[in-house]
Design a protein around this motif. Structure first.
Motif, PDB file in Angstrom:
ATOM      1  N   ALA A  73       1.157  -1.191   0.010  1.00  0.00           N
ATOM      2  CA  ALA A  73      -0.310   0.134  -0.038  1.00  0.00           C
ATOM      3  C   ALA A  73       0.835   1.312   0.267  1.00  0.00           C
ATOM      4  CB  ALA A  73      -0.940   0.365   1.354  1.00  0.00           C
ATOM      5  N   GLU A  74       2.019   0.928   0.021  1.00  0.00           N
ATOM      6  CA  GLU A  74       3.123   1.996  -0.401  1.00  0.00           C
ATOM      7  C   GLU A  74       3.390   2.712  -1.474  1.00  0.00           C
ATOM      8  OE1 GLU A  74       4.190   2.036   4.715  1.00  0.00           O
ATOM      9  OE2 GLU A  74       6.095   1.805   2.668  1.00  0.00           O
ATOM     10  N   ASN A  75       4.474   3.609  -1.698  1.00  0.00           N
ATOM     11  CA  ASN A  75       4.817   4.273  -2.432  1.00  0.00           C
ATOM     12  C   ASN A  75       5.222   5.322  -2.594  1.00  0.00           C
ATOM     13  OD1 ASN A  75       5.714   3.920  -5.880  1.00  0.00           O
ATOM     14  ND2 ASN A  75       3.363   3.103  -6.039  1.00  0.00           N
ATOM     15  N   GLN A  76       6.191   5.576  -3.301  1.00  0.00           N
ATOM     16  CA  GLN A  76       7.527   6.917  -3.364  1.00  0.00           C
ATOM     17  C   GLN A  76       6.942   8.098  -4.389  1.00  0.00           C
ATOM     18  OE1 GLN A  76      11.128   5.027  -2.515  1.00  0.00           O
ATOM     19  NE2 GLN A  76      11.851   5.975  -5.187  1.00  0.00           N
ATOM     20  N   CYS A  77       6.825   9.206  -4.020  1.00  0.00           N
ATOM     21  CA  CYS A  77       6.587   9.568  -5.430  1.00  0.00           C
ATOM     22  C   CYS A  77       7.613  10.895  -5.363  1.00  0.00           C
ATOM     23  CB  CYS A  77       5.934  11.186  -4.427  1.00  0.00           C
ATOM     24  SG  CYS A  77       6.493  11.741  -3.098  1.00  0.00           S
ATOM     25  N   SER A 120      -6.794   6.510  -3.863  1.00  0.00           N
ATOM     26  CA  SER A 120      -5.928   7.318  -3.364  1.00  0.00           C
ATOM     27  C   SER A 120      -4.924   7.683  -4.290  1.00  0.00           C
ATOM     28  CB  SER A 120      -5.358   6.212  -1.783  1.00  0.00           C
ATOM     29  OG  SER A 120      -4.480   6.054  -2.732  1.00  0.00           O
ATOM     30  N   THR A 121      -4.348   8.882  -4.085  1.00  0.00           N
ATOM     31  CA  THR A 121      -3.315   9.285  -5.224  1.00  0.00           C
ATOM     32  C   THR A 121      -2.001   8.619  -4.846  1.00  0.00           C
ATOM     33  OG1 THR A 121      -3.764  11.494  -3.968  1.00  0.00           O
ATOM     34  CG2 THR A 121      -4.641  11.106  -6.090  1.00  0.00           C
ATOM     35  N   TYR A 122      -1.662   8.228  -3.217  1.00  0.00           N
ATOM     36  CA  TYR A 122      -0.432   8.484  -3.215  1.00  0.00           C
ATOM     37  C   TYR A 122      -0.038   6.719  -3.297  1.00  0.00           C
ATOM     38  CZ  TYR A 122      -2.218   5.951   1.256  1.00  0.00           C
ATOM     39  OH  TYR A 122      -2.827   4.972   1.597  1.00  0.00           O
ATOM     40  N   LYS A 123      -0.971   5.778  -3.732  1.00  0.00           N
ATOM     41  CA  LYS A 123      -0.300   4.385  -3.629  1.00  0.00           C
ATOM     42  C   LYS A 123       0.022   4.339  -5.207  1.00  0.00           C
ATOM     43  CE  LYS A 123      -3.961   1.917  -0.282  1.00  0.00           C
ATOM     44  NZ  LYS A 123      -4.459   2.915   0.387  1.00  0.00           N
ATOM     45  N   PRO A 124      -0.723   5.113  -6.124  1.00  0.00           N
ATOM     46  CA  PRO A 124      -0.272   4.610  -7.589  1.00  0.00           C
ATOM     47  C   PRO A 124       0.841   5.415  -7.387  1.00  0.00           C
ATOM     48  CG  PRO A 124      -2.575   6.233  -7.527  1.00  0.00           C
ATOM     49  CD  PRO A 124      -2.155   5.337  -6.376  1.00  0.00           C
ATOM     50  N   GLY A 125       1.153   6.250  -6.701  1.00  0.00           N
ATOM     51  CA  GLY A 125       2.932   6.844  -6.719  1.00  0.00           C
ATOM     52  C   GLY A 125       3.263   8.400  -6.818  1.00  0.00           C
ATOM     53  N   GLN A 152       4.628   0.654 -13.903  1.00  0.00           N
ATOM     54  CA  GLN A 152       3.954  -0.534 -14.089  1.00  0.00           C
ATOM     55  C   GLN A 152       3.774  -1.503 -14.314  1.00  0.00           C
ATOM     56  OE1 GLN A 152       2.047   1.386 -11.613  1.00  0.00           O
ATOM     57  NE2 GLN A 152       3.100   3.454 -11.956  1.00  0.00           N
ATOM     58  N   PHE A 153       3.692  -1.770 -15.580  1.00  0.00           N
ATOM     59  CA  PHE A 153       4.523  -3.199 -16.336  1.00  0.00           C
ATOM     60  C   PHE A 153       5.332  -3.943 -15.346  1.00  0.00           C
ATOM     61  CE2 PHE A 153       1.474  -1.934 -19.469  1.00  0.00           C
ATOM     62  CZ  PHE A 153       0.700  -2.556 -19.705  1.00  0.00           C
ATOM     63  N   GLY A 154       6.240  -3.413 -14.389  1.00  0.00           N
ATOM     64  CA  GLY A 154       7.882  -3.856 -14.219  1.00  0.00           C
ATOM     65  C   GLY A 154       7.171  -4.050 -13.066  1.00  0.00           C
ATOM     66  N   ILE A 155       6.283  -3.734 -12.290  1.00  0.00           N
ATOM     67  CA  ILE A 155       5.697  -4.040 -10.903  1.00  0.00           C
ATOM     68  C   ILE A 155       5.121  -5.205 -11.295  1.00  0.00           C
ATOM     69  CG2 ILE A 155       3.969  -3.001  -8.895  1.00  0.00           C
ATOM     70  CD1 ILE A 155       4.447  -0.083 -10.243  1.00  0.00           C
ATOM     71  N   VAL A 156       4.240  -5.608 -12.286  1.00  0.00           N
ATOM     72  CA  VAL A 156       3.298  -6.519 -12.002  1.00  0.00           C
ATOM     73  C   VAL A 156       4.618  -7.894 -12.345  1.00  0.00           C
ATOM     74  CG1 VAL A 156       2.083  -8.054 -13.122  1.00  0.00           C
ATOM     75  CG2 VAL A 156       1.670  -5.529 -13.133  1.00  0.00           C
ATOM     76  N   ARG A 159       1.639  -9.820   3.808  1.00  0.00           N
ATOM     77  CA  ARG A 159       1.605  -9.153   2.761  1.00  0.00           C
ATOM     78  C   ARG A 159       2.768  -8.433   1.516  1.00  0.00           C
ATOM     79  NH1 ARG A 159      -2.680  -4.150   1.342  1.00  0.00           N
ATOM     80  NH2 ARG A 159      -1.160  -3.074   2.825  1.00  0.00           N
ATOM     81  N   LEU A 160       3.034  -8.941   0.905  1.00  0.00           N
ATOM     82  CA  LEU A 160       4.238  -8.253  -0.043  1.00  0.00           C
ATOM     83  C   LEU A 160       4.094  -7.458  -1.301  1.00  0.00           C
ATOM     84  CD1 LEU A 160       6.110  -9.187   2.106  1.00  0.00           C
ATOM     85  CD2 LEU A 160       7.676 -10.265   0.352  1.00  0.00           C
ATOM     86  N   GLY A 161       3.949  -5.960  -1.437  1.00  0.00           N
ATOM     87  CA  GLY A 161       4.223  -4.958  -2.617  1.00  0.00           C
ATOM     88  C   GLY A 161       6.042  -5.064  -3.320  1.00  0.00           C
ATOM     89  N   THR A 162       5.083  -4.910  -4.832  1.00  0.00           N
ATOM     90  CA  THR A 162       6.471  -4.467  -5.557  1.00  0.00           C
ATOM     91  C   THR A 162       6.485  -2.906  -6.117  1.00  0.00           C
ATOM     92  OG1 THR A 162       5.789  -5.117  -7.400  1.00  0.00           O
ATOM     93  CG2 THR A 162       7.333  -6.751  -5.993  1.00  0.00           C
ATOM     94  N   PRO A 163       5.585  -1.991  -5.968  1.00  0.00           N
ATOM     95  CA  PRO A 163       6.203  -0.561  -6.401  1.00  0.00           C
ATOM     96  C   PRO A 163       7.078   0.301  -5.702  1.00  0.00           C
ATOM     97  CG  PRO A 163       3.628  -1.107  -5.155  1.00  0.00           C
ATOM     98  CD  PRO A 163       4.500  -1.974  -4.834  1.00  0.00           C
ATOM     99  N   ILE A 164       7.875  -0.102  -4.467  1.00  0.00           N
ATOM    100  CA  ILE A 164       8.705   0.565  -4.311  1.00  0.00           C
ATOM    101  C   ILE A 164      10.265   0.035  -4.950  1.00  0.00           C
ATOM    102  CG2 ILE A 164       9.636   2.158  -2.667  1.00  0.00           C
ATOM    103  CD1 ILE A 164       7.404   2.179  -1.253  1.00  0.00           C
ATOM    104  N   VAL A 165      10.212  -1.365  -4.519  1.00  0.00           N
ATOM    105  CA  VAL A 165      11.324  -1.178  -5.488  1.00  0.00           C
ATOM    106  C   VAL A 165      11.413  -1.654  -7.092  1.00  0.00           C
ATOM    107  CG1 VAL A 165      11.492  -2.831  -2.959  1.00  0.00           C
ATOM    108  CG2 VAL A 165      10.033  -3.878  -5.063  1.00  0.00           C
ATOM    109  N   THR A 166      10.097  -1.525  -7.388  1.00  0.00           N
ATOM    110  CA  THR A 166      10.294  -1.803  -8.544  1.00  0.00           C
ATOM    111  C   THR A 166      10.823   0.058  -8.885  1.00  0.00           C
ATOM    112  OG1 THR A 166       8.649  -3.239  -9.418  1.00  0.00           O
ATOM    113  CG2 THR A 166       9.238  -2.091 -10.834  1.00  0.00           C
TER     114      THR A 166
END
Ligand code: DSN
Length: 476
Positions: free
Chosen positions: A48-52, A240-245, A337-341, A414-421
Motif C-alpha cells: 500500500a506504499e509508494n514513493q512520489c 487514493s493518489t499516493y498508492k499509485p505513486g 507499472q508493467f515492471g511492478i507486475v 502481504r508483500l508488494g513491489t511498487p517501491i522496489v520497482t
C-alpha cells in the motif's frame, strides 16, 4: 526567515527549504532526516506504499498550501483564486486523460474520503451496501463495523471462496439478489487477482444498485493498462493518489454514467419495505416511481464534496496531483507499472518455489499474500512483520480470509513491489529479496503469537546485506 526589502523571488522563496527547516526546528529536521535514511536503507515491500517524485514533493511544499477557498474552479467562495483555479483545472484535465474518464474530482483529501463522499452522495442513513469484507481482502472504508460506513449503513459483506480464495461472482450475484443493496462496492486492499468490473456492473444493474470501484491499490496498473479499467463499468471509481505513486489525497472518476440523472434506489427499482421480494419473472414486486430531481451524478458528487463533506480543498495537494498525473502520462510511468507486475510475479514464484502457501497460487497485480502459519507451526503475521523489520525489511502482517487470528496477530504477510520497482530492482533483485526474507523467517525462534527471538549477530548480518542492496538502488 530574514526579511528582504526587495522581497523574494519564488525561486529564492522556495529554494533551500530544507535548510530553512533545519535552522527553524532542528528536532523536526532531524526526524525528517531519519525518515529519509530509513526509507533509503530498508527494503520497502508494503503493497500500500509508494514513493512520489521530488517534483511532487516540491509542489506539496509550496506556497499554494497557503490558499484557502471553497467550491470548485470558477465558482469559489473567496477571492484570489485565479491561479489555483488554473491548477485544479489542469489536474482535472490530466486525471481525465490518464484514466480515460469523462469526469474527475481531485478534491478528496484521501481515498477513504473519496469513498465517503460517494457513499453519502448516494445513500441515506441505514441504506444497504454490499461490499467485500475487510478480513476477506476488502478495505476498512467499505463498511467494516468500526468504520464510518459500518456505523451509518447496513452492510452485508461478501467473501472469497474458502477453497480458492478467489471472488465468486455467482455467489456475489445471489447475495445481491437476496440483500438488494443500494450500493455495491468492489475493489480490494488484499486481493492479488484481476477484478472483473464488467461482471460487478452486471450484478449492480440486475439489482438496481450503484457500483463503486475503489481501485486504490491498482490505480497505477489501471492507468497504464496493466489491469482492466473500471471507469466505464462502475458508476464511480475512487482511488487514493499516493498508492499509485503521487501525493497523499483522493480522486473520484466517472465514465459513461457521469451525466446519468441521480435516482434514489427506490426509483431504480427498489422499495425499502419490499426489499428482497421479487415477482416470478424476477422484476421488483412493487416499484415506486417518483419524479426524479434529475441532478446528474457528477453534480451530485460535486455538491456532496463541498459543502456536503469537505471544506477547503488542500490546494497544494491538488497542485501535486497535477504534477503526478503528468508523470502518469509518461512512457516511463507505464513501463514502471508493467515492471511492478512482473516483479510481483517473480517474487511470488520464488516464494511458491520455496514452499510458501501463497493465496490463489500467484498474482496478477502488484502484491501477494502468504499464509505464514503454514510455513512453520506457530509463526504469525505479527512475528513476521516485526522480525523482518529488525532486519531492515519492511512488510506488513495481513489478516487472511478465514484467518484464525485477529488483525493484530494474523496468519498472513502481504508483500508488494511498487517501491522496489520504482528504484530500479528487477528479476535478480526479487530473487535476492525472497531469499533474504526466507532466511529470516526460517531462523526466527517462535516463542508465542507475538513473542520471538532472533540472534542479534544474524540480524546485523542481514541488515548489512539489505543496506548494501538498497545502496545500489537509491530512492528515485
Ligand atoms: N488500505 C491500507 C492498506 O492497504 O494497507 C492502507 O492504505
Amino acid at each position: 526567515m530574514p526579511s528582504s526589502p526587495e522581497g523574494w523571488s519564488s525561486e529564492q522563496y522556495h529554494g533551500g527549504l530544507s535548510g530553512v527547516l533545519a535552522a527553524a526546528d532542528g528536532e523536526v529536521y532531524q526526524l525528517l532526516t531519519k525518515e529519509y535514511d530509513r526509507q533509503q536503507n530498508t527494503l520497502q515491500l508494503i503493497a500500500a506504499e509508494n514513493q512520489c517524485s521530488r517534483a511532487v514533493l516540491a509542489a506539496l511544499g509550496s506556497v499554494v498550501q497557503n490558499k484557502t477557498t471553497e467550491g470548485f474552479a470558477g465558482a469559489r467562495f473567496h477571492g484570489g483564486c485565479a491561479v489555483v483555479d488554473c491548477l485544479e483545472t489542469l489536474a482535472i484535465g490530466r486525471a481525465k486523460e490518464v484514466f480515460q474518464a469523462r469526469y474527475a474530482n481531485v478534491q478528496p483529501h484521501s481515498g477513504t474520503g473519496a469513498n465517503q463522499i460517494v457513499i453519502t452522495a448516494l445513500l441515506e442513513k441505514g441504506d444497504r451496501i454490499l461490499s467485500q469484507a475487510m478480513d476477506q481482502g476488502g478495505h476498512v472504508s467499505h463498511g467494516a463495523p468500526v468504520s464510518f460506513a459500518g456505523k451509518f449503513f447496513e452492510i452485508e459483506p461478501y467473501c472469497v471462496r474458502p477453497d480458492t480464495f478467489l471472488l465468486d461472482y455467482d455467489a456475489i450475484r445471489e447475495q445481491a439478489l437476496r440483500f438488494r443493496p443500494k450500493l455495491l462496492i468492489c475493489g480490494a486492499s488484499a486481493y492479488s487477482r484481476t477484478i472483473d468490473f464488467a461482471r460487478f456492473r452486471a450484478i449492480a444493474d440486475e439489482v438496481g444498485a450503484y457500483l463503486m470501484a475503489d481501485i486504490s491499490h491498482i490505480a497505477g496498473l489501471v492507468a497504464a493498462g496493466a489491469h482492466p479499467s473500471p471507469v466505464d463499468h462502475a458508476h464511480f471509481t475512487t482511488t487514493s493518489t499516493y498508492k499509485p505513486g503521487g501525493p497523499r489525497g483522493g480522486l473520484i472518476l466517472m465514465g459513461r454514467d457521469f451525466e446519468t440523472p441521480f435516482r434514489k434506489a427506490e426509483d431504480r427499482g427498489q422499495k425499502t419495505e419490499d426489499r428482497g421480494q421479487r415477482t416470478e419473472d424476477g422484476s421488483p414486486s412493487s416499484v415506486v416511481r417518483r419524479p426524479s430531481s434529475a441532478t446528474p451524478l457528477w453534480e451530485r458528487i460535486e455538491k456532496n464534496t463541498f459543502p456536503g463533506f469537505q471544506g477547503t480543498p488542500c490546494l497544494n495537494n491538488i497542485a501535486a496531483k497535477a504534477v503526478f498525473f503528468k508523470e502518469m502520462l509518461s512512457a516511463q510511468y507505464r513501463t514502471w507499472q508493467f515492471g511492478i507486475v512482473e516483479n510481483a510475479k517473480v517474487l511470488t514464484e520464488e516464494f511458491v518455489r520455496m514452499g510458501y502457501d501463497v493465496l490463489t497460487g500467484g498474482t496478477d497485480n502488484h502484491m501477494f499474500l502468504a499464509n505464514v502459519a503454514n510455513l512453520r507451526a506457530g509463526l504469525t503475521g505479527y512475528i513476521v512483520q516485526h522480525c523482518l523489520e529488525d532486519c531492515a525489511i519492511i512488510v506488513n502482517m495481513n489478516r487472511l480470509p478465514y484467518d484464525r487470528h485477529n488483525a493484530r496477530i494474523t496468519s498472513g504477510m502481504r508483500l508488494g513491489t511498487p517501491i522496489v520497482t520504482r528504484n530500479g530492482m528487477g528479476r535478480p533483485e526479487m530473487q535476492t529479496t525472497a531469499r533474504l526474507v526466507d532466511s529470516v523467517l526460517r531462523r526466527v525462534e517462535i516463542q508465542g503469537d507475538r513473542q520471538y527471538c532472533l540472534d542479534p549477530a544474524f540480524q546485523n548480518e542481514v541488515k548489512q546485506q539489505v543496506h548494501e542492496f538498497c545502496t545500489r538502488f537509491p530512492m528515485q
